[in-house]
Structure formats: structure tokens, C-alpha cells
Enzyme design. Sequence first.
Site, PDB file in Angstrom:
ATOM      1  N   HIS A 155       0.830  -1.214   0.000  1.00 56.58           N
ATOM      2  CA  HIS A 155       0.000   0.000   0.000  1.00 56.58           C
ATOM      3  C   HIS A 155       0.863   1.263   0.000  1.00 56.58           C
ATOM      4  O   HIS A 155       0.449   2.308   0.498  1.00 56.58           O
ATOM      5  CB  HIS A 155      -0.986   0.005   1.179  1.00 56.58           C
ATOM      6  CG  HIS A 155      -2.108  -0.974   0.993  1.00 56.58           C
ATOM      7  ND1 HIS A 155      -3.351  -0.624   0.536  1.00 56.58           N
ATOM      8  CD2 HIS A 155      -2.144  -2.327   1.152  1.00 56.58           C
ATOM      9  CE1 HIS A 155      -4.122  -1.704   0.451  1.00 56.58           C
ATOM     10  NE2 HIS A 155      -3.406  -2.761   0.813  1.00 56.58           N
ATOM     11  N   ASP A 178       2.492   1.980  -3.088  1.00 53.21           N
ATOM     12  CA  ASP A 178       2.610   2.414  -4.498  1.00 53.21           C
ATOM     13  C   ASP A 178       1.738   3.630  -4.802  1.00 53.21           C
ATOM     14  O   ASP A 178       2.212   4.603  -5.393  1.00 53.21           O
ATOM     15  CB  ASP A 178       2.376   1.254  -5.492  1.00 53.21           C
ATOM     16  CG  ASP A 178       1.019   0.581  -5.416  1.00 53.21           C
ATOM     17  OD1 ASP A 178       0.254   0.862  -4.464  1.00 53.21           O
ATOM     18  OD2 ASP A 178       0.713  -0.224  -6.319  1.00 53.21           O
ATOM     19  N   GLY A 180      -7.794 -14.719  -7.201  1.00 48.36           N
ATOM     20  CA  GLY A 180      -8.251 -14.425  -5.838  1.00 48.36           C
ATOM     21  C   GLY A 180      -7.186 -14.680  -4.779  1.00 48.36           C
ATOM     22  O   GLY A 180      -7.454 -14.609  -3.594  1.00 48.36           O
ATOM     23  N   SER A 213      -1.884 -11.181  -8.463  1.00 42.92           N
ATOM     24  CA  SER A 213      -2.042 -10.312  -9.636  1.00 42.92           C
ATOM     25  C   SER A 213      -2.363 -11.031 -10.932  1.00 42.92           C
ATOM     26  O   SER A 213      -1.781 -10.742 -11.981  1.00 42.92           O
ATOM     27  CB  SER A 213      -0.797  -9.441  -9.826  1.00 42.92           C
ATOM     28  OG  SER A 213      -0.661  -8.567  -8.766  1.00 42.92           O
ATOM     29  N   SER A 214      -3.332 -11.947 -10.856  1.00 42.63           N
ATOM     30  CA  SER A 214      -3.766 -12.568 -12.109  1.00 42.63           C
ATOM     31  C   SER A 214      -4.388 -11.507 -13.016  1.00 42.63           C
ATOM     32  O   SER A 214      -4.257 -11.581 -14.238  1.00 42.63           O
ATOM     33  CB  SER A 214      -4.752 -13.702 -11.837  1.00 42.63           C
ATOM     34  OG  SER A 214      -5.844 -13.226 -11.100  1.00 42.63           O
ATOM     35  N   GLU A 254      -8.138  -0.571 -14.773  1.00 39.68           N
ATOM     36  CA  GLU A 254      -8.691  -0.903 -13.446  1.00 39.68           C
ATOM     37  C   GLU A 254      -9.319   0.326 -12.784  1.00 39.68           C
ATOM     38  O   GLU A 254     -10.400   0.256 -12.212  1.00 39.68           O
ATOM     39  CB  GLU A 254      -7.590  -1.464 -12.539  1.00 39.68           C
ATOM     40  CG  GLU A 254      -7.009  -2.745 -13.080  1.00 39.68           C
ATOM     41  CD  GLU A 254      -6.825  -3.822 -12.018  1.00 39.68           C
ATOM     42  OE1 GLU A 254      -7.441  -3.746 -10.955  1.00 39.68           O
ATOM     43  OE2 GLU A 254      -6.042  -4.757 -12.313  1.00 39.68           O
ATOM     44  N   ASP A 295       1.571  -3.739  -9.610  1.00 38.38           N
ATOM     45  CA  ASP A 295       1.331  -5.059 -10.205  1.00 38.38           C
ATOM     46  C   ASP A 295       1.606  -5.054 -11.702  1.00 38.38           C
ATOM     47  O   ASP A 295       2.239  -5.968 -12.242  1.00 38.38           O
ATOM     48  CB  ASP A 295      -0.110  -5.503  -9.942  1.00 38.38           C
ATOM     49  CG  ASP A 295      -0.457  -5.478  -8.464  1.00 38.38           C
ATOM     50  OD1 ASP A 295       0.470  -5.395  -7.641  1.00 38.38           O
ATOM     51  OD2 ASP A 295      -1.650  -5.528  -8.133  1.00 38.38           O
TER      52      ASP A 295
HETATM   53  C1  GLA Z   1      -2.911  -4.464  -4.898  1.00 46.58           C
HETATM   54  C2  GLA Z   1      -2.848  -3.270  -5.842  1.00 46.58           C
HETATM   55  C3  GLA Z   1      -1.435  -2.673  -5.857  1.00 46.58           C
HETATM   56  C4  GLA Z   1      -0.925  -2.397  -4.450  1.00 46.58           C
HETATM   57  C5  GLA Z   1      -1.152  -3.604  -3.540  1.00 46.58           C
HETATM   58  C6  GLA Z   1      -0.839  -3.297  -2.100  1.00 46.58           C
HETATM   59  O1  GLA Z   1      -2.129  -5.502  -5.374  1.00 46.58           O
HETATM   60  O2  GLA Z   1      -3.210  -3.655  -7.150  1.00 46.58           O
HETATM   61  O3  GLA Z   1      -1.434  -1.503  -6.653  1.00 46.58           O
HETATM   62  O4  GLA Z   1      -1.502  -1.234  -3.921  1.00 46.58           O
HETATM   63  O5  GLA Z   1      -2.490  -4.070  -3.601  1.00 46.58           O
HETATM   64  O6  GLA Z   1       0.499  -3.069  -1.934  1.00 46.58           O
END
Ligand code: GLA
Length: 383
Positions: free
Chosen positions: A37, A39, A126, A130-131, A164, A176
Site C-alpha cells: 500500500h 505504491d 483471488g 495479480s492474475s 482498473e 502489479d
Molecule cells: C494491490 C494493488 C497494488 C498495491 C497492492 C498493495 O495488489 O493492485 O497496486 O496497492 O495491492 O500493496
Amino acid sequence: MKTLSSARVSELFELHFGVAPVATVKAPGRVNLIGEHTDYNGGFVLPAAINYHTYIAFAPRDDRQLRLVAYNFDNETVVSDLDASQHQEASASWSNYARGVVQEMRRQGFTLAGGDLYIAGDLHSGAGLSSSASLEMALVRALASLSNEPIDPTQAALIGQAAENHFVGCNCGIMDQLISAHGQEHAALLIDCRDLSARAVPVPEDWEILIVHSGVKRGLVDSEYNQRRQQCEQAAAFFGKTSLRDLGLIQLLAAEAELDELSFRRARHVLTENQRTLCAAEALSTGNLVNLVKVMAESHASMRDDFNITVPAIDTLVNILADAGQGQAGVRMTGGGFGGCVVAVAPVDVVPRLAAAVEEHYQAQTGCIPTLIRAKASAGAFA
Ligand code: GLA
């Protein structure tokens, strides 16, 4: 989940469409070693792309249609007219990510050409690996290739994030997509999310990354992700800043009495996490396991106590792994939070001990079924 390959997905395309594809592209998922959290607060992250991917085999069509077939959803097929505006589907379906990418590429001036696309992935959805970003990066590559238009990896990442933010409705940061596009073999990337610059940080050869899925499914859009982002922006605004990156920890600590408690804790997580991420990058590059273990443990505690994004099963899993590691395994929750995965970084000979402890204790203590995923830092979609 069964592992796939470009050759296998090419075969699946042929089985479905009756002709061979012209090419197959792939984009990896990611595991974030530390920097959570941060980025969207212009801070630092240290993710690695992993050896699990979304693949897309494709061939051109003569018309202006995109025909997208999803292997992981029983060959569910979506037909999209490239000249019509894209509409969101009611369910948080995979196709919304695809529609969002099409819309953003058009908005950014890509002409786009029609095509048949067969999409298949071996990333657990899920799980917080980062799928969705890997689908976006594979799709941007496939669509750019179909229309013969050049694209650079950072531009691709920004298109995925915009899809997104503007289409799917998740206010995610850029981590991601950037790591899925830019990832490097055998290395994590230290990314400065303020200017998007990145530096490779090699993972020591005799260390391994173990990911453990907690069995607790997460949903970014439904979760409190967007709310956390808002809280961070409010905390920054209290100090007259647009981003928490511009706030010093000393300044924050000095204002504790004036700031509401929640904003204070959210901001404290972000500012201390930035420091820990820089420290972890240094520890990884010098093979300093003691420091890595320390900052990963602090990161988890900060996510649990200040940012409030862990759940009890995840905390239990982290404790089991840390106990088994006996000071030789860096352990923390990874990703957006509220379920998903825990990441451990440890010397190769420690990993069997970690895996055995999870098998022995986790389900007994939580009732949840774990999945062990041995991951390798891998190349990104544009490598
Ligand atoms: C998800 C979001 C990212 C990042 C993370 C937490 O993966 O897609 O951009 O904020 O949560 O680090």
C-alpha cells in the site's frame, strides 16, 4: 492448478478455433516481498514477477471484432466490437479487465485490429498474485502485436492501471502492472512509484521464495482497498501534501496529537513501510538475512496493527512460518490484504521445514486449506 506453457495454449487455440494461432504471448503474476500500500502513495515497493502466467494465443480476423475465449472459465466467450463503446458486465467478470484494456488503448490512440484470442492462465485467481494485472499485460501485448503498433512496457503498465481505475472500479496503484511488464529473472525490482524508476535487486542464489495461499479468498474491489487509499490521501491533505511521499516521519510523529487516530496510523504504516522497503532491498542485495527477517516481521505487524488489512487466518499462518523459520525466514502477508497469500524468503535448506510446519499446523489451527507455491523470480511480459 495445472501448469501451462505457450505450446500448450497454442494447442488449445487450435483445438478451439480449428486453425493455428500466429503467436502466443505471456505475462507473469507477481509476489511483493515488501512495500505494501505504498505504491499509490508515491512510495517504494519490492516485488518479483513469478513463474506463473496468463498466456494468450492469437490470430488476426478480417473484421473489427475481438473474440476472447477464457480457458479458466469453461471457454466462456466474449465478442467485442472494436468500434463500439465498451460496457461493464454486472458481475466482476474477467472480461471487464479485457474490456477496460480495449477502452484505454483506444482512448490512447491505438487503432487496434480484430482478432481471435485464446486466454489461459496458471495463476490462482483471488490469491493476491495479480492474475488481473497479468491478464492486462498479456492483452496489451497481444492487441499491440495484432495491430502492429509499438508499445513500451511502462506505457503498457499505465494502460492496465487505467483500465482498473476507470473501468473496473479499483483504485489500484501501479506496482502489479509494472512488475508484470518489467520483471527480471532471479531478481526483485525496487521500484520508486513516484517516478516509476526501477532497479533490479538479485535474490541470492541459495535463497528461495515460498508463497503460501491461506485459502482465504480476497476481492480487491469489494474489500476495503479503495477506502485505505482515501484514508491515505486524507492524511496527506492534513499536512497540505498531495502524496504521503512528501511527508517526513518526524513531521508525522510530531503531529500525532492533532491528527485523528486512524489517519495517523494509516500514514505511519506507509512512511515506515517505505523505510523498511529500502532496508529490505539493501538486505537482499547483500544477503543480510537477519535484517530481512526483521523488516519483514515489522512490515507484517504494521499491516496488522496500523493498516488493519490482515485477517486472523493470515496472522496465524505468518506465526507458524516465523516459528518454523527460527530467525532464518523473512515472513509477511503479501498483496492488498484481507486474505490471499503469505510470502516467505529463506535459504533453500530452510524451506522444507517451513512447508512441513504449514502442513502440520495451519489447517488444524484455522480450518482453512493452505496451498504451497514454490516461486522463482521470473522475466516480465516485455523482457
Ligand atoms: C494491490 C494493488 C497494488 C498495491 C497492492 C498493495 O495488489 O493492485 O497496486 O496497492 O495491492 O500493496
